[in-house]
Each structure stands twice: as C-alpha cells, then as structure tokens.
Scaffold this motif. Structure first.
Motif, PDB file in Angstrom:
ATOM      1  N   ALA A  30       0.822  -1.202   0.000  1.00  0.00           N
ATOM      2  CA  ALA A  30       0.000   0.000   0.000  1.00  0.00           C
ATOM      3  C   ALA A  30       0.862   1.259   0.000  1.00  0.00           C
ATOM      4  O   ALA A  30       0.625   2.189  -0.780  1.00  0.00           O
ATOM      5  CB  ALA A  30      -0.928  -0.011   1.216  1.00  0.00           C
ATOM      6  N   VAL A  31       1.875   1.284   0.877  1.00  0.00           N
ATOM      7  CA  VAL A  31       2.737   2.462   0.969  1.00  0.00           C
ATOM      8  C   VAL A  31       3.551   2.641  -0.308  1.00  0.00           C
ATOM      9  O   VAL A  31       3.730   3.757  -0.804  1.00  0.00           O
ATOM     10  CB  VAL A  31       3.669   2.361   2.191  1.00  0.00           C
ATOM     11  N   GLY A  32       4.043   1.542  -0.860  1.00  0.00           N
ATOM     12  CA  GLY A  32       4.922   1.633  -2.021  1.00  0.00           C
ATOM     13  C   GLY A  32       4.216   1.860  -3.330  1.00  0.00           C
ATOM     14  O   GLY A  32       4.753   2.528  -4.226  1.00  0.00           O
ATOM     15  N   PHE A  33       2.967   1.318  -3.451  1.00  0.00           N
ATOM     16  CA  PHE A  33       2.323   1.358  -4.756  1.00  0.00           C
ATOM     17  C   PHE A  33       0.927   2.004  -4.744  1.00  0.00           C
ATOM     18  O   PHE A  33       0.403   2.315  -5.812  1.00  0.00           O
ATOM     19  CB  PHE A  33       2.204  -0.062  -5.323  1.00  0.00           C
ATOM     20  N   VAL A 102      10.807   3.684   0.626  1.00  0.00           N
ATOM     21  CA  VAL A 102      11.995   3.615  -0.222  1.00  0.00           C
ATOM     22  C   VAL A 102      11.609   3.194  -1.640  1.00  0.00           C
ATOM     23  O   VAL A 102      12.105   3.753  -2.633  1.00  0.00           O
ATOM     24  CB  VAL A 102      13.035   2.642   0.369  1.00  0.00           C
ATOM     25  N   VAL A 103      10.699   2.221  -1.743  1.00  0.00           N
ATOM     26  CA  VAL A 103      10.242   1.776  -3.066  1.00  0.00           C
ATOM     27  C   VAL A 103       9.518   2.904  -3.787  1.00  0.00           C
ATOM     28  O   VAL A 103       9.726   3.130  -4.995  1.00  0.00           O
ATOM     29  CB  VAL A 103       9.315   0.546  -2.922  1.00  0.00           C
ATOM     30  N   ARG A 104       8.668   3.631  -3.059  1.00  0.00           N
ATOM     31  CA  ARG A 104       7.948   4.749  -3.679  1.00  0.00           C
ATOM     32  C   ARG A 104       8.910   5.830  -4.166  1.00  0.00           C
ATOM     33  O   ARG A 104       8.743   6.374  -5.268  1.00  0.00           O
ATOM     34  CB  ARG A 104       6.962   5.347  -2.676  1.00  0.00           C
ATOM     35  N   SER A 105       9.946   6.114  -3.356  1.00  0.00           N
ATOM     36  CA  SER A 105      10.936   7.104  -3.767  1.00  0.00           C
ATOM     37  C   SER A 105      11.731   6.630  -4.972  1.00  0.00           C
ATOM     38  O   SER A 105      12.071   7.414  -5.863  1.00  0.00           O
ATOM     39  CB  SER A 105      11.884   7.402  -2.599  1.00  0.00           C
ATOM     40  N   THR A 106      12.009   5.331  -5.006  1.00  0.00           N
ATOM     41  CA  THR A 106      12.740   4.763  -6.142  1.00  0.00           C
ATOM     42  C   THR A 106      11.916   4.887  -7.418  1.00  0.00           C
ATOM     43  O   THR A 106      12.430   5.259  -8.492  1.00  0.00           O
ATOM     44  CB  THR A 106      13.085   3.290  -5.873  1.00  0.00           C
ATOM     45  N   ARG A 107      10.639   4.577  -7.314  1.00  0.00           N
ATOM     46  CA  ARG A 107       9.763   4.680  -8.491  1.00  0.00           C
ATOM     47  C   ARG A 107       9.640   6.121  -8.971  1.00  0.00           C
ATOM     48  O   ARG A 107       9.481   6.383 -10.164  1.00  0.00           O
ATOM     49  CB  ARG A 107       8.385   4.116  -8.170  1.00  0.00           C
ATOM     50  N   ALA A 108       9.747   7.070  -8.013  1.00  0.00           N
ATOM     51  CA  ALA A 108       9.656   8.485  -8.388  1.00  0.00           C
ATOM     52  C   ALA A 108      11.006   9.046  -8.808  1.00  0.00           C
ATOM     53  O   ALA A 108      11.093  10.204  -9.248  1.00  0.00           O
ATOM     54  CB  ALA A 108       9.090   9.302  -7.229  1.00  0.00           C
ATOM     55  N   GLY A 109      12.079   8.263  -8.673  1.00  0.00           N
ATOM     56  CA  GLY A 109      13.409   8.696  -9.069  1.00  0.00           C
ATOM     57  C   GLY A 109      14.046   9.680  -8.112  1.00  0.00           C
ATOM     58  O   GLY A 109      14.951  10.422  -8.500  1.00  0.00           O
ATOM     59  N   ILE A 110      13.609   9.688  -6.840  1.00  0.00           N
ATOM     60  CA  ILE A 110      14.168  10.646  -5.870  1.00  0.00           C
ATOM     61  C   ILE A 110      14.842   9.949  -4.704  1.00  0.00           C
ATOM     62  O   ILE A 110      15.184  10.593  -3.702  1.00  0.00           O
ATOM     63  CB  ILE A 110      13.056  11.589  -5.340  1.00  0.00           C
ATOM     64  N   VAL A 111      15.044   8.648  -4.788  1.00  0.00           N
ATOM     65  CA  VAL A 111      15.701   7.936  -3.692  1.00  0.00           C
ATOM     66  C   VAL A 111      17.181   8.295  -3.654  1.00  0.00           C
ATOM     67  O   VAL A 111      17.817   8.536  -4.681  1.00  0.00           O
ATOM     68  CB  VAL A 111      15.526   6.415  -3.851  1.00  0.00           C
TER      69      VAL A 111
END
Length: 252
Positions: A30-33, A102-111
């Motif tokens: 839920a948090v990541g996607f 972390v996964v959400r930031s990675t998908r957004a390219g800001i990790v």
C-alpha cells in the motif's frame, strides 16, 4: 488473563508471526504502490502497534517456573518468550512502511543512497527479532550440559564444568543469572554468544532455573534422562515448591 494470552501466543507464535508478516506485506504494497490506501491504513496499524508494544512491556515481566519438555532433542527448554513475539510484531509495520517509502521514492526517481543505507541497521534489527521470536531461543538443559542460544551464537557449558548459577543479591526478579564455573576451559562458544558467564532469565523464574541447574550438578546420575517426561516429573517432585505450574508441553 494476560498469562493465558501469553501462553497462547507462545504456543502458536509462528502462526502469529506469519499473520504479522502478511499484514506487513499488505502495508508495504500500500505504501509503495498505493499511497492513498497506505494513508487509510495508517491509524489502524498505529493502534495495533501500540497494542502489541504494550503487551510486550506487560509480558516481559512474566517469568514462568516450568520447562518445555523436548524429547526429540532431548532437552528441557525455557519457554519461548511472548514479549519477543509482541516486540517483533510491533516493529514489523514501521519496517514495512519504511521499505514501502523507499520503493515509492525509487519509483519516483528521488531515492538517495543515504535513504537506503540509513535503513539497513533497522532492517537487520527487525530480522534478528523475527529469528529470535520464530525460533524461540533460550536456555536448554541437555544430558551433556547447559546450552544458551541466540540468533548470533551459542554458549555451551558441560555439566563437568560444574556450573553454579547465582541470583544477584537483593534482586527479586533478575533478568540474568551469573554462573560461577569451576572449569571454564570446558566452556564452548560459537558465533557471538549473548554472554560467556550469564544466563538470561527474562523468560523463566530465576529461582526455578537455579534450583534445576544445582540439582543436575549434584545428581549426575539423573542427567542421562533429561528430555523425558518421566524425568521432568521426577525433577519437579524433587525441587522446592515453586508456586507455579508443573505441566509442560512438547515444543517443535
């Protein structure tokens, strides 16, 4: 009531932990996607986290005066601590939220590398807590001696080392016993043991454990039968009254 809840959690700890992992997995997804769903899950999960952490604080004070009979090993083992199960559950949801972020930031390219590295010690701690809770590590009395295990290592003290467990003076419910070992050269350790001279008593009555160790040090003829139900009943009959339960179940 708390004692019954604690016993039930200990007996079914792996099922409880699997359910906790399932909830953590849903929260991670839920948090990541699906951030909107993650926000709706926030307060229910926060309530659950507070509840299980409160239970962890309460059950850490429960020190049962009995062993779990393990004939397949064979051994008499301290019961798995319920507070470790509750503690692991309490940290699973925050850990899943961190991984999801972390996964959400990675998908957004800001990790950033710092985000990943900073979370590694926390994730390692959660993994150790899960292993400790899943395996139910503690102290075992074997026919050959005393063994204390943790997720990082183990300590084995043969009966021939003549260990003598000592309760610290002036402490009613100690969380550790200091052992005086007559022959320390016989002590064996693997990995990183919790201690070389102390036994953890945060999940068993210290007086009961001390009396059992003293009994087998003084009566070597009974050591060979350790791990059998008949020997356990004989041990209980020989030990001083401990004001607690005298039954024990098998533990896998």
């Amino acid at each position: 009531m708390i004692g019954k809840v604690s016993d039930a959690v200990v007996q079914h700890r792996r099922v409880v932990l699997m359910l906790g992992l399932l909830v953590a997995g849903v929260n991670f997804a839920a948090v990541g996607f699906a951030p909107a769903l993650g926000q709706r899950l926030f307060f229910p999960l926060l309530f659950l986290i507070v509840a299980v952490l409160v239970l962890a604080l309460i059950t850490i004070g429960i020190r049962p005066a009995y062993f779990v009979v393990q004939p397949q090993i064979p051994a008499f083992a301290t019961p798995a601590p319920a507070w470790k199960v509750f503690l692991a559950l309490g940290f699973l949801a925050p850990a899943s939220s961190s991984i999801g972020a972390v996964v959400r930031s990675t998908r957004a390219g800001i990790v950033s590398t710092f985000d990943v590295v900073a979370n590694i010690p926390y994730f390692v701690l959660i993994a150790l807590l899960l292993v400790e809770a899943w395996r139910g590590y503690g102290i075992q009395l074997h026919p050959y001696g005393i063994r204390q295990r943790s997720a990082l290592g183990s300590l084995t003290v043969p009966w021939e080392a003549l260990p003598a467990a000592q309760i610290p003076p002036g402490v009613d419910r100690p969380s550790r016993l200091r052992m005086a070992i007559a022959k320390p050269q016989l002590v064996r350790q693997r990995g990183i043991p919790w201690s070389r001279k102390d036994l953890r008593t945060d999940n068993i009555d210290a007086g009961f454990l001390t009396a059992a160790i003293r009994h087998y040090v003084c009566h070597p003829e009974h050591r060979v039968a350790i791990g059998s139900q008949a020997e356990y009943q004989r041990l209980l009959a020989d030990l001083p009254d401990r004001g607690g339960r005298k039954d024990a179940g098998d533990d896998s």
